[in-house]
Scaffold this motif. Sequence first.
Motif, short mmCIF file in Angstrom:
data_model
loop_
_atom_site.label_atom_id
_atom_site.label_comp_id
_atom_site.label_asym_id
_atom_site.label_seq_id
_atom_site.Cartn_x
_atom_site.Cartn_y
_atom_site.Cartn_z
N LEU A 667 1.25 -1.33 -0.29
CA LEU A 667 -0.05 -0.05 0.05
C LEU A 667 0.29 1.12 -0.14
CD1 LEU A 667 -3.23 0.43 -0.46
CD2 LEU A 667 -2.74 0.90 2.18
N LEU B 25 -17.32 -6.83 12.03
CA LEU B 25 -16.61 -6.81 10.90
C LEU B 25 -18.22 -7.27 10.29
CD1 LEU B 25 -15.04 -8.79 9.64
CD2 LEU B 25 -16.39 -10.94 9.81
N THR B 29 -12.34 -5.56 5.87
CA THR B 29 -11.30 -5.02 4.55
C THR B 29 -10.48 -4.29 6.09
OG1 THR B 29 -12.62 -3.09 4.02
CG2 THR B 29 -12.54 -5.17 2.77
N VAL B 33 -7.81 -6.67 8.18
CA VAL B 33 -5.79 -6.03 8.19
C VAL B 33 -5.60 -5.74 8.99
CG1 VAL B 33 -4.76 -4.40 7.24
CG2 VAL B 33 -6.05 -5.50 5.13
N ARG B 103 -16.12 -6.40 -1.53
CA ARG B 103 -16.65 -6.86 0.73
C ARG B 103 -16.78 -5.12 1.58
NH1 ARG B 103 -17.89 -11.82 1.13
NH2 ARG B 103 -17.04 -11.40 3.51
N ASN B 109 -16.81 2.12 6.49
CA ASN B 109 -15.17 3.02 6.62
C ASN B 109 -15.42 4.02 7.20
OD1 ASN B 109 -15.07 5.52 3.71
ND2 ASN B 109 -13.33 4.61 3.80
N ALA B 116 -8.64 9.77 6.56
CA ALA B 116 -8.43 9.43 4.65
C ALA B 116 -9.52 8.93 4.64
CB ALA B 116 -6.80 9.15 5.11
N ILE B 188 -3.61 4.96 -0.32
CA ILE B 188 -4.92 5.61 0.79
C ILE B 188 -4.94 7.41 0.64
CG2 ILE B 188 -5.09 6.30 2.96
CD1 ILE B 188 -5.35 3.56 2.22
C1 LIG Z 1 -6.02 -2.79 0.26
C2 LIG Z 1 -6.63 -1.51 0.88
C3 LIG Z 1 -7.34 -0.73 0.29
C4 LIG Z 1 -7.98 0.41 0.90
N1 LIG Z 1 -8.17 1.32 0.01
C5 LIG Z 1 -8.82 2.19 0.93
C6 LIG Z 1 -9.21 3.47 0.30
O1 LIG Z 1 -8.90 3.68 -0.95
N2 LIG Z 1 -9.89 4.90 0.68
C7 LIG Z 1 -10.07 4.35 2.54
O2 LIG Z 1 -11.32 5.10 2.80
N3 LIG Z 1 -10.23 3.30 2.86
C8 LIG Z 1 -9.17 2.40 2.06
N4 LIG Z 1 -8.64 1.00 2.74
C9 LIG Z 1 -9.97 0.66 3.69
C10 LIG Z 1 -11.13 -0.32 4.44
O3 LIG Z 1 -11.38 -1.03 2.42
C11 LIG Z 1 -12.02 0.96 3.93
O4 LIG Z 1 -12.37 1.97 4.89
C12 LIG Z 1 -14.23 0.10 3.99
O5 LIG Z 1 -14.50 0.64 4.22
C13 LIG Z 1 -14.12 -0.27 5.50
O6 LIG Z 1 -15.12 -0.99 5.44
P1 LIG Z 1 -15.41 -2.74 5.81
O7 LIG Z 1 -16.89 -2.98 5.90
O8 LIG Z 1 -14.80 -3.64 5.31
O9 LIG Z 1 -14.74 -2.16 7.06
P2 LIG Z 1 -14.73 -3.37 8.45
O10 LIG Z 1 -12.94 -4.05 8.57
O11 LIG Z 1 -15.48 -4.74 8.50
O12 LIG Z 1 -14.92 -2.53 9.35
C14 LIG Z 1 -13.88 -1.65 9.91
C15 LIG Z 1 -14.05 -1.25 11.35
O13 LIG Z 1 -15.93 -0.36 11.43
C16 LIG Z 1 -16.12 -1.43 12.24
N5 LIG Z 1 -17.68 -1.30 11.93
C17 LIG Z 1 -18.47 -1.52 10.79
N6 LIG Z 1 -19.00 -1.95 11.00
C18 LIG Z 1 -19.79 -1.39 11.68
C19 LIG Z 1 -21.51 -1.04 12.13
N7 LIG Z 1 -22.41 -0.65 11.25
N8 LIG Z 1 -21.62 0.16 13.24
C20 LIG Z 1 -20.46 0.01 14.26
N9 LIG Z 1 -18.98 -0.26 13.90
C21 LIG Z 1 -18.97 -1.16 12.60
C22 LIG Z 1 -15.41 -2.14 12.40
O14 LIG Z 1 -15.45 -2.99 13.67
C23 LIG Z 1 -14.34 -2.16 11.85
O15 LIG Z 1 -13.26 -1.14 13.35
C24 LIG Z 1 -8.67 0.07 2.71
C25 LIG Z 1 -8.63 -1.43 2.44
C26 LIG Z 1 -7.65 -2.54 2.03
C27 LIG Z 1 -7.52 -3.44 2.09
#
Ligand SMILES: Cc1cc2nc3c(=O)[nH]c(=O)nc-3n(C[C@H](O)[C@H](O)[C@H](O)COP(=O)(O)OP(=O)(O)OC[C@H]3O[C@@H](n4cnc5c(N)ncnc54)[C@H](O)[C@@H]3O)c2cc1C
Lengths: 737, 286, 160
Positions: A667, B25, B29, B33, B103, B109, B116, B188
Amino acid sequence: MKQDFKILGTRPIRPDGLDKVTGKAMFGADKSVTGMLHARILRSPHAHAEIVSINTAKAEALAGVKAVITGDDFADVENSATRYTMQNCMAQGRALYDGHAVAAVAAVSKAVAAEALKLIEVEYKTLPHVTDVDEAMLPGAPVLHEGVKARTLGDDVSGNTVGYYSFGHGDLETGFSEADEVIERTFKTAAVHQGYIEPHACLADLGGDGRGELWCSTQGHYMVREVCSEILHIDASQLRVTASEIGGGFGGKTTVFIEPVALKLSQKAGKPVKLVMSRDEVFRASGPTMSSSIDIKIGMTKAGKITGAHAKLRYQGGAFPYEMVMMGAMSAFAAYDLEHVQAEGWDVMTNRPKMISYRAPGAPMAVYAVESVVDELCQKLGLDPIDTRLLNAAREGTKSSYGPTFKAIGLVEALEAAKAHPHYSAPLAPNTGRGISCGFWFNFGGQVSVSMAINADGTVSLIEGNPDIGGSRASISMMAAEALGIEFDRVRTIVGDTASVGFSDVTDGSRVTFAVGIATIKAANAAIKEMCKRAAKIWDIDAEAVEWVDGAAQPTGHNAGDFPPMSLAEIAATSGKTGGPIAGHHEGAPDKAGVSFGVHMVDVEVDPETGFTSIKRYTAFQDVGKAIHPAYVEGQIQGGAAQGIGWALNEEYIYGEDGRLQNPGFLDYRIPVASDLPMIEAVIIEVPNPGHPFGVRGCGETSIVPPLAAVANGVAHAIGVRMFALPMSPPKILKVL
Amino acid sequence: MRYLVAKDSREAVALLNTGEDARLLAGGTDVLVRMKLEGKTPDLLIDIKEISGFSDITTENGGFRIGAAVSGAEMGEHAALKAMWPGVVEAVELIGSTQVQGRATMVGNLCNGSPAADSVPAMMAAGAMARIEGPAGTRDVLVADLLEGPGKTKLGKAELVSSVFLPAGLPKAGDAYLRFIPRTEMDIAVASAAVSLVLDDNNTVAEASVVLGAVARTAVFVPNAAAALVGSKLEPEALSACAAACAAACSPIDDRRGTIEFRTKIAGVMATRAAKIAFRRAGGKL
Amino acid sequence: MSKIHVTTQVNGDAVEFLCAPDETLLDVLRDRLNLTGAKEGCGTGDCGACSVTIDGRLVASCLVLGAEVEGSAIETVEGIGTADALHPLQRHLLEHAALQCGICTPGIVVAAKALLLQNPDPSEEETRYWLAGNLCRCTGYDKIIRAVLSAASELRGENA
Ligand SMILES: Cc1cc2nc3c(=O)[nH]c(=O)nc-3n(C[C@H](O)[C@H](O)[C@H](O)COP(=O)(O)OP(=O)(O)OC[C@H]3O[C@@H](n4cnc5c(N)ncnc54)[C@H](O)[C@@H]3O)c2cc1C
Ligand code: FES
Ligand code: FES
């Protein structure tokens, strides 16, 4: 030299391709055996620290843990280079960089191994550290190893300075006095990683009787065998190493990082052990290439003739003594025919992972600095960058800046092709600049073994000892088929393990197609000789009266026309009755590899408000001698160009004040992604290498040399300001705008 | 670690309230990680993707309600949503790769709390409301009011976000999101901006909202930047005033991704460029 | 950590496995189901070498837990094409020499197939952005992009 080829120059589908597009191919981490353990390595969080003590008792007591080792488990070895390799795999006494291995565990599962790592207690006493090359050379800098300073150097540099080299001829004073314009500049380039997508991985099985099997992802399994058997104090014959399919190396898999550890764990646990690096470990603890600090001074006449050229290269190569700046010093001015030239280089240690080769090791940064200054001179003197390079270009008969006199080389041809290409005359959009750079690489020969069996059904089995990193089994089969005069698909080439064919040097130095090619041709000639003998026997004529034409034995001389030609298949079919199996083999060390020059041309657009650089058009010209499989040659050129673009724009090892690596992941270690690049046009130029029967030079490395300066020169033209450090990331560009 | 699939939000809240180190969860993502890089797992991971309604995008009062388990890819495929809030959807679609899009959720997010986070400025500029479920019941708060600081939100103990509501888009309105990254993908945000505009019959900006990301401890509204746009047709003076206001609102950090100086300079560039896109989307001509 | 029992479908076959709660789908595929076509290049979602589809949706299997795929249908590279009947994408990748080391290839095959299902006629730019999460260090992407575009054109019946 042969010119009318039937198979060379065609584009058959590679023999290992099917397995690779269907997911069947077995890479380093893909092999498992029953009863195997999983290993993990504990790594230092400090840039430099004394290891006061390591307590492994709790880890050993954890259920499922079968072996724990530290540096104490490795007995000393005589050869100092091997000792350094060993200590790079497992620290002894001191941790020398962030990520340096200090202990390892083998356990029944990955999870248990990970748990056990947390139970190992290491007491560190941190020591002063240094990660910058210029700082590391200063007297008084923390010294990594005492007593290894280059003998010719004085007190003006620190003990980290382990090598000094100088190449050149003529008299610099005279040279610069003849110039109308002299430019002197200092450059810095960051360390970059080879960035292969497959992390290091191996599966080791070493019994108490000293017999071992090792499966690993490597560019040279014989090298692995030699180094590991020395470190483990076992006979080379007892350790059989099999090279897996290799998921990229680019030089980064020409040494060992984990194999001795896995073998030692296996020996201790009495079970097979699988060890796979995580991506974070790959960045922190496998070799990146050197960072550099470079001074260049070049003088030029108004007409564009270079009158004098001087380079001072200071390379940072990590935590152990190494030799690599020499390659940079030899490459720096290789493209030019110069009367007064000197290139000097210093190899310097720092608290960073030990450097290892990366595609044309040492050359890209040196050539970047030189080609930047050449471009600046052209700009200042209002000269055409290609014409100026043509005026100074090295050609056949040029005494190179590093000594030897060039035989037939293709730089002029590459420059002329570049000049004639529509890219060179295409109009440029606003905020866009066009950059040009030459590049050079030696290419190597080295030790090689090939064994070829002519099977009774008329097919050919060929065993060679160099891991296939980019389609070499295809080109070797092609050369075998060409030499024997049979169809491509009648030959199957496999990469043998260390017990099945003689020694072969590492797959590096762009040497495989050249060296294995020569050995293949010689092995084929040996088989052909035998087949002619068999035909003579069948025909009852003299063996000398038989020649090999188009894949068949033919009577010649006064027997000409007496018998119809006898094909390889026919001879093979009766071989059991005419004297037994037919085979050919060759072992040797061919040394007439031909140097290869390239010229790259790039249009870059720089966003004046953000400093973002995008690559708009890219064309790469390269003399490869003879392109056996042109598609794979193009691929080498395109791949090297892409890596060079990454190096120029965004890739870098970022260290904090604490000496820790801040970006050990994809990253933030930013290699180019698909949307970053345009198509990369590869223009193949073929000026045959007189040292190879088919004219092959080698082509894998030259392509990473020109992009750095090509992109830098493009940026300089786009923004009207020249940058003196790589990478030219957006913050740095915006700062000068 | 235990892994449990919550059947409804009540169960998820109850599981969050057991006193264990529990984590939700969604797309995983961020969660997965972090588990990998830190080598640590929570005691309990509560999968919320099976909760009824969490995977739905529904219309409500002319706007859209987006469930907490809706992936970025699903938002990108929703034509009506995209037509109404193109800036929000493009912000979500910038998150990660195609694989990550399969995902990652917008709510994840938001709740991950990264300064960011791409979708957050866009949601703020759109006036998005988060629906929160917790031990004390359900409440709706502005997304902007949930932000706390790096890695932190103002969610209370055992609270979760069940959905985000994007209000009905107005006629002659448009939004846009832009970010700066050193590559074209897989990075990011170094600095980012979301702009939401409403034009009057004259195509003059009547209402504006400007939000910056990655330049402070949380995404921030820049009222002065918005004010600079109101009453304009994005003439150069209005844009440079907007950019200057953005620079003034920045309090970024130096890190491996960007310097203070750089972030401050480009925040305004992102904002003015986003403003032009939003303006065109609202029907204005430049 | 007690294991979780998961019932799922992999490449059309019903599959059951036990996995630890924190075990990724990638680890399950590789270590438990012996499907080593998906590779681990990073383990953190950055490289795409572990690409698979879940219910038709492209994902990085290193960012999915084994426990999460209960009841879903997974496709890996092993489910795409056979030696006798390669998927056009696989054939075009071979014909274009679009692989050097080949470690990224399984991920590219899976990701590109997902692209063409959703967009049978992608532009070069769309293809490059779709595949931006599939790192390839060997090829500079040129031949990969060409192979995907020409496979797309064959699949559309343009020059079959
Ligand atoms: C390769 C890669 C690239 C990425 N690029 C970007 C990017 O360009 N821009 C960016 O902004 N992000 C990026 N990310 C980060 C990530 O993908 C984002 O933040 C994504 O939106 C997280 O969503 P998720 O559903 O996967 O969250 P999760 O991983 O499932 O949860 C994220 C956090 O929020 C909490 N959570 C989840 N759902 C809820 C809920 N309903 N209520 C309360 N808490 C909750 C979880 O407990 C955790 O702490 C990247 C990640 C990876 C692996
Ligand atoms: S291993 Fe999953 S994205 Fe790299
Ligand atoms: S072919 Fe080696 S990484 Fe793509």
